[in-house]
Design a protein around this motif. Structure first.
Motif, short mmCIF file in Angstrom:
data_model
loop_
_atom_site.label_atom_id
_atom_site.label_comp_id
_atom_site.label_asym_id
_atom_site.label_seq_id
_atom_site.Cartn_x
_atom_site.Cartn_y
_atom_site.Cartn_z
N TRP A 7 26.52 18.70 -2.14
CA TRP A 7 27.76 19.35 -2.54
C TRP A 7 27.77 20.81 -2.09
N THR A 9 26.01 22.19 0.37
CA THR A 9 26.06 22.23 1.83
C THR A 9 27.47 21.94 2.34
N ALA A 10 28.12 20.95 1.77
CA ALA A 10 29.48 20.61 2.19
C ALA A 10 30.45 21.74 1.86
#
Length: 67
Positions: A7, A9-10
Motif C-alpha cells: 500500500w 509503495t503504491a
C-alpha cells in the motif's frame, strides 16, 4: 506486513506519477518560448555606432572573407 508495504509503495508511486504529470502540464521544460529564462537570439544590447564586432545573429565570417 506485506499489505502495508504494498500500500505504501503504491501510494508513493501514484504520488510520483501525479507530480510528474503536473510538472509536464505546467511546462517546466525551459524551452524558449514557453516562459523560460533564456533570452531570444538577437535580443542583446544594440551595437554602438562604429562598433564592428558582430552582435547576436549577425554574420561572423571567416578570416579573409569579404562582406
Amino acid at each position: 506486513m506485506r499489505r502495508i508495504t504494498l500500500w505504501i509503495t503504491a501510494t508513493l508511486a501514484v504520488a510520483a506519477l501525479l507530480l510528474a504529470f503536473q510538472l509536464i502540464l505546467s511546462g517546466t521544460t525551459g524551452k524558449t518560448g514557453d516562459g523560460g529564462n533564456r533570452p531570444e537570439p538577437g535580443s542583446g544590447p544594440p551595437a554602438k555606432p562604429g562598433d564592428d564586432t558582430p552582435g547576436d545573429g549577425e554574420h561572423v565570417g571567416k578570416p579573409g572573407e569579404s562582406k
